[in-house]
Design a protein around this motif. Structure first.
Motif, short mmCIF file in Angstrom:
data_model
loop_
_atom_site.label_atom_id
_atom_site.label_comp_id
_atom_site.label_asym_id
_atom_site.label_seq_id
_atom_site.Cartn_x
_atom_site.Cartn_y
_atom_site.Cartn_z
N ARG A 248 31.60 -43.67 -13.28
CA ARG A 248 30.33 -43.55 -12.56
C ARG A 248 29.30 -42.79 -13.39
NH1 ARG A 248 32.15 -40.73 -8.60
NH2 ARG A 248 33.17 -42.53 -7.62
N TYR A 249 29.73 -41.69 -14.00
CA TYR A 249 28.80 -40.91 -14.83
C TYR A 249 28.34 -41.72 -16.04
CZ TYR A 249 26.87 -37.33 -17.85
OH TYR A 249 26.02 -36.62 -18.68
N ALA A 250 29.30 -42.40 -16.70
CA ALA A 250 28.97 -43.16 -17.91
C ALA A 250 27.99 -44.29 -17.61
CB ALA A 250 30.25 -43.72 -18.53
N LYS A 251 28.13 -44.93 -16.45
CA LYS A 251 27.22 -46.01 -16.09
C LYS A 251 25.81 -45.47 -15.78
CE LYS A 251 30.40 -49.57 -14.44
NZ LYS A 251 30.84 -50.40 -13.31
N ALA A 252 25.76 -44.29 -15.18
CA ALA A 252 24.47 -43.69 -14.84
C ALA A 252 23.78 -43.04 -16.04
CB ALA A 252 24.65 -42.65 -13.74
N ASN A 253 24.59 -42.76 -17.09
CA ASN A 253 24.06 -42.07 -18.28
C ASN A 253 24.52 -42.78 -19.56
OD1 ASN A 253 22.97 -39.31 -17.06
ND2 ASN A 253 24.92 -39.77 -16.07
N PRO A 254 24.05 -44.01 -19.78
CA PRO A 254 24.51 -44.77 -20.95
C PRO A 254 24.22 -44.05 -22.26
CG PRO A 254 22.59 -45.81 -19.93
CD PRO A 254 23.06 -44.75 -18.99
N LYS B 260 25.26 -41.28 -23.34
CA LYS B 260 25.29 -39.81 -23.36
C LYS B 260 26.68 -39.27 -23.69
CE LYS B 260 21.30 -38.39 -20.68
NZ LYS B 260 20.82 -37.51 -19.58
N LEU B 261 27.72 -40.04 -23.38
CA LEU B 261 29.07 -39.63 -23.73
C LEU B 261 29.44 -40.18 -25.10
CD1 LEU B 261 30.97 -40.24 -20.36
CD2 LEU B 261 30.26 -38.03 -21.31
N ASN B 262 30.24 -39.42 -25.84
CA ASN B 262 30.75 -39.92 -27.11
C ASN B 262 32.25 -39.64 -27.20
OD1 ASN B 262 30.99 -37.17 -27.84
ND2 ASN B 262 28.97 -37.17 -28.80
N TYR B 263 32.91 -40.39 -28.06
CA TYR B 263 34.36 -40.19 -28.20
C TYR B 263 34.77 -40.24 -29.66
CZ TYR B 263 35.34 -45.25 -28.88
OH TYR B 263 35.41 -46.54 -29.36
N ALA B 264 35.85 -39.54 -29.95
CA ALA B 264 36.37 -39.45 -31.31
C ALA B 264 37.57 -40.36 -31.50
CB ALA B 264 36.77 -38.01 -31.61
N SER B 265 37.80 -40.74 -32.74
CA SER B 265 39.04 -41.44 -33.08
C SER B 265 39.43 -41.05 -34.49
CB SER B 265 38.86 -42.97 -33.00
OG SER B 265 38.24 -43.46 -34.18
N GLY C 41 43.07 -45.31 -31.45
CA GLY C 41 42.16 -44.62 -30.55
C GLY C 41 40.80 -45.30 -30.46
N HIS C 42 40.32 -45.79 -31.60
CA HIS C 42 39.05 -46.52 -31.62
C HIS C 42 39.14 -47.79 -30.79
CE1 HIS C 42 36.09 -49.18 -34.11
NE2 HIS C 42 35.54 -48.78 -32.98
N LEU C 43 40.20 -48.55 -31.00
CA LEU C 43 40.34 -49.84 -30.30
C LEU C 43 40.57 -49.64 -28.80
CD1 LEU C 43 42.40 -51.78 -32.97
CD2 LEU C 43 39.93 -51.80 -32.59
N ALA C 44 41.31 -48.60 -28.44
CA ALA C 44 41.50 -48.30 -27.01
C ALA C 44 40.16 -47.99 -26.37
CB ALA C 44 42.46 -47.13 -26.84
N GLY C 45 39.33 -47.23 -27.08
CA GLY C 45 38.01 -46.91 -26.56
C GLY C 45 37.12 -48.12 -26.40
N GLU C 46 37.17 -49.04 -27.36
CA GLU C 46 36.35 -50.24 -27.28
C GLU C 46 36.80 -51.16 -26.15
OE1 GLU C 46 33.48 -50.79 -29.12
OE2 GLU C 46 33.93 -48.69 -29.57
N LEU C 47 38.12 -51.28 -25.98
CA LEU C 47 38.65 -52.11 -24.90
C LEU C 47 38.25 -51.50 -23.54
CD1 LEU C 47 40.42 -54.54 -24.09
CD2 LEU C 47 42.39 -53.00 -24.12
N PHE C 48 38.34 -50.19 -23.45
CA PHE C 48 37.98 -49.50 -22.21
C PHE C 48 36.49 -49.70 -21.90
CE2 PHE C 48 36.37 -45.67 -20.08
CZ PHE C 48 37.10 -45.72 -18.91
N ILE D 215 30.69 -49.91 -19.68
CA ILE D 215 29.94 -48.70 -20.04
C ILE D 215 29.65 -48.70 -21.53
CG2 ILE D 215 31.02 -47.37 -18.19
CD1 ILE D 215 32.74 -46.00 -20.38
N PHE D 216 28.79 -47.80 -21.96
CA PHE D 216 28.57 -47.61 -23.40
C PHE D 216 28.72 -46.14 -23.73
CE2 PHE D 216 26.18 -46.57 -27.20
CZ PHE D 216 26.75 -47.46 -28.09
#
Length: 323
Positions: free
Chosen positions: A145-151, A153-158, A165-172, A178-179
């Motif tokens: 919900r937060y990620a959809k409302a705040n495209p 704004k979140l970032n993730y590491a791999s 970890g990168h591919l899991a994030g992209e699939l998710f 979301i972005f």
């Protein structure tokens, strides 16, 4: 006379040592691990080698790291198919690398005879605990919900472009709609440190690595990536409970060169499945946050085929490439 006797004795010893029976040595099996010593894959391979020595004899571990696992796996593919050389097939080497690398030294689909899957380690979506509290994110639904409302704004590491970890994030991201910005690091440890220090907001880590920091309250576990909840973290839901069909795990198993006879593969399967199912092995695996997955050669072969097809789409969608 005494000298002649000594010469005769020496000649007899020489003849004895040169005879085929004297020179015959017991054949030693080896398991090629395509990663450096000390990691979870290496540890579990050594555990299995110890557990099958009564049924298969001495088994040595040969570490051949490099090339993202490709160097060691290529050595497995090109070994004699006599049942004396086995090796580890992992999600990276048999599902991700064939689509990530522009040139591959082996064919993941045809160069190996599956023996059995060994283990599965669930990945887990974790947030920096302070970040989660600040953003009032307590559940996976809150996160989406937060990620959809705040495209963006979140970032993730791999651990790097094309890493699990990168591919899991992209699939998710694709399935959740979301972005979030991906920030690649040079390895899993730097990525984890970035998350713990608050430089990034979340990542997809394997449970074995993340568990201590989850228990310490430094990371908040939002969901595991296995199809169902993990017995190792039973209070944490699966992503699939919110995003149906989502499943992405770290796994590895045993393979032999493709032309290894079926009766030899069957014998190897029986020995290693018994080892995987032993109570002592299960206790050791639980300490590594890993779940044993004993299977038939046919089941493991079908599983690897399905994983190879799944990651083709994921890798291509991510744009990751190693030349």
């Amino acid at each position: 006379m005494k000298r002649r006797h000594l010469l005769f004795g020496a000649s007899a010893v020489t003849l004895a040592l040169s005879s085929p029976l004297a020179l015959a040595q017991p054949k030693v099996m080896r398991i090629i691990v395509p990663y450096a010593p000390g990691g979870p894959i290496d540890v579990t391979a050594r555990l299995m080698a110890e557990r099958v020595k009564d049924s298969l004899g001495t088994v040595i571990i040969e570490n051949r790291p490099g090339g993202g696992g490709n160097i060691g796996v290529d050595a497995i593919a090109k070994a004699a198919p006599d049942g004396l050389t086995l090796g580890i097939a992992a999600v990276a080497t048999h599902a991700i690398n064939p689509w990530l690398y522009s040139r591959m030294p082996y064919n993941a689909a045809t160069d190996f005879a599956p023996i059995t899957q060994m283990l599965r380690v669930p990945n887990v979506l974790v947030m920096n605990a302070d970040t989660a509290a600040r953003l009032n994110i307590n559940t996976l639904a809150d996160f989406i919900r937060y990620a959809k409302a705040n495209p963006a704004k979140l970032n993730y590491a791999s651990g790097g472009n094309g890493s699990a970890g990168h591919l899991a994030g992209e699939l998710f991201k694709a399935q959740a709609g979301i972005f979030a910005l991906h920030i690649p690091y040079n390895g899993g440890n730097p990525a984890q440190l970035a998350l713990l220090s608050g430089q990034v907001d979340f990542n997809f880590d394997n449970l074995a690595t993340a568990a201590a920091n989850i228990k310490a309250g430094k990371l908040k576990a939002l969901a595991v990536t296995s199809a169902k909840r993990s017995a190792l973290l039973p209070d944490v839901p699966a992503v699939a409970e919110v995003l149906k069909g989502f499943e992405i795990d770290t796994w590895w198993g045993l393979v032999a060169p493709a032309a290894t006879p079926k009766d030899v593969v069957s014998k190897l399967n029986q020995a290693f499945v018994a080892a995987l199912n032993s109570p002592d092995a299960k206790v050791r695996f639980a300490a590594l946050m890993a779940e044993p997955v004993a299977s038939t050669p046919e089941q493991f072969g079908a599983f690897m085929k399905s994983e190879l097809a799944k990651y083709e789409k994921v890798v291509k969608a991510s744009g990751a490439r190693v030349d």
